[in-house]
Scaffold this active site. Structure first.
Site, PDB file in Angstrom:
ATOM      1  N   ASP A  30       0.882  -1.165   0.000  1.00  0.00           N
ATOM      2  CA  ASP A  30       0.000   0.000   0.000  1.00  0.00           C
ATOM      3  C   ASP A  30       0.919   1.215   0.000  1.00  0.00           C
ATOM      4  OD1 ASP A  30      -1.629   2.165   0.564  1.00  0.00           O
ATOM      5  OD2 ASP A  30      -2.735   1.166   2.168  1.00  0.00           O
ATOM      6  N   LYS A  62      -0.355  14.459 -11.429  1.00  0.00           N
ATOM      7  CA  LYS A  62       0.502  13.840 -12.437  1.00  0.00           C
ATOM      8  C   LYS A  62       1.538  14.837 -12.977  1.00  0.00           C
ATOM      9  CE  LYS A  62      -1.079   9.622 -12.452  1.00  0.00           C
ATOM     10  NZ  LYS A  62      -0.208   8.480 -12.108  1.00  0.00           N
ATOM     11  N   THR A 103      -9.993   1.644 -18.567  1.00  0.00           N
ATOM     12  CA  THR A 103      -9.768   1.201 -17.187  1.00  0.00           C
ATOM     13  C   THR A 103     -10.863   1.779 -16.301  1.00  0.00           C
ATOM     14  OG1 THR A 103      -8.427   3.124 -16.575  1.00  0.00           O
ATOM     15  CG2 THR A 103      -7.281   1.264 -17.621  1.00  0.00           C
ATOM     16  N   TYR A 128      -6.288  15.189 -10.074  1.00  0.00           N
ATOM     17  CA  TYR A 128      -5.582  14.152 -10.825  1.00  0.00           C
ATOM     18  C   TYR A 128      -4.540  14.749 -11.760  1.00  0.00           C
ATOM     19  CZ  TYR A 128      -4.687  10.169 -13.873  1.00  0.00           C
ATOM     20  OH  TYR A 128      -4.067   9.180 -14.588  1.00  0.00           O
TER      21      TYR A 128
END
Length: 243
Positions: free
Chosen positions: A63, A171, A202, A167
């Site tokens: 994790d 990135k 996905t 997000y």
């Protein structure tokens, strides 16, 4: 002999999606693959599926938001394999719900960065001694074209439509982290790059996009770079992607 033969590779977040496809591709190329996942049942099931196909794949609990879990994973790799040739930092989350940046929840930014950035850094730091023990370590950080400032800036930019503040910015931070580690390791055989897999079908994309195996090919290519390969860049199907 395959370029991956005899190499030991860890792929985080590999029980599904691009991570799973990357693990499978590396294993089919001849690598021993450690399939990392925080969900033990999902990880064991995914690893067993690949192992049943005759591939050298082992489930590794990890994790990336839990330092003790990361350290335990590194200890197991050191004990069982003694080195790590390839680290694919694939684990990521995107809990946003399509709101504009002005309405983004700061708590979701913290949650996203905890996995996508802080977890990636902690995992890389823990695995670095094992990568140094390999002949020529490779680190691949899974990124996205949505992280490119050039490709997202301005009304006419190809990805200007994407307003995923947490997000996308996480990135972009991954890209910066990639450069920092690459610069530190310039005088070593280790190469550090970011991969842009493109839009793949996905859970993160709600099933939209091309097969994950096609996106995984980008990461696999960077994982198997030769001595004369690049370091410190973001790469996709067609070569280098602008920052």
């Amino acid at each position: 002999m395959s370029e991956a033969a005899g190499k030991v590779a860890l792929v985080t977040g590999a029980n599904k999606g691009i991570g799973y496809a990357t693990a499978e591709s590396l294993a089919r190329a001849g690598a021993t693959v450690l399939l990392g996942a925080r969900n033990a049942q999902a990880g064991m099931t995914a690893a067993a599926k690949l192992a049943s196909a005759g591939l050298d794949v082992h489930f590794l609990p990890i994790d990336v938001t839990d330092r003790k879990s990361i350290e335990a994973a590194a200890d197991r790799i050191a004990e069982d394999w003694g080195r790590l040739d390839i680290l694919i930092n694939n684990a990521a989350v995107s809990p946003e719900h399509g709101v504009p940046p002005s309405a983004a929840d700061p708590d979701l930014l913290r949650l996203t960065y905890e996995t996508n950035v802080f977890g990636l850094v902690a995992t890389t730091q823990a695995m670095l001694p094992l990568l140094r023990a390999a002949a020529a370590g490779r680190i691949v950080n899974m990124s996205t074209g949505l992280a490119s400032l050039k490709l997202t800036s301005g009304r006419d930019a190809p990805f200007a439509f994407s307003r995923l503040l947490a997000y996308n910015s996480s990135k972009t931070a991954v890209n910066a982290v990639t450069v920092q580690f690459a610069n530190e390791l310039l005088d070593t055989p280790i190469k550090v790059n970011a991969a842009n897999p493109g839009l793949c079908a996905t859970d993160l994309s709600n099933g939209k996009g091309r097969p994950p195996s096609e996106g995984a090919a980008v990461a696999v290519g960077l994982a198997l770079l030769g001595e004369d390969g690049p370091t410190g860049g973001l790469y996709g199907d067609s070569g280098q992607v602008p920052w």
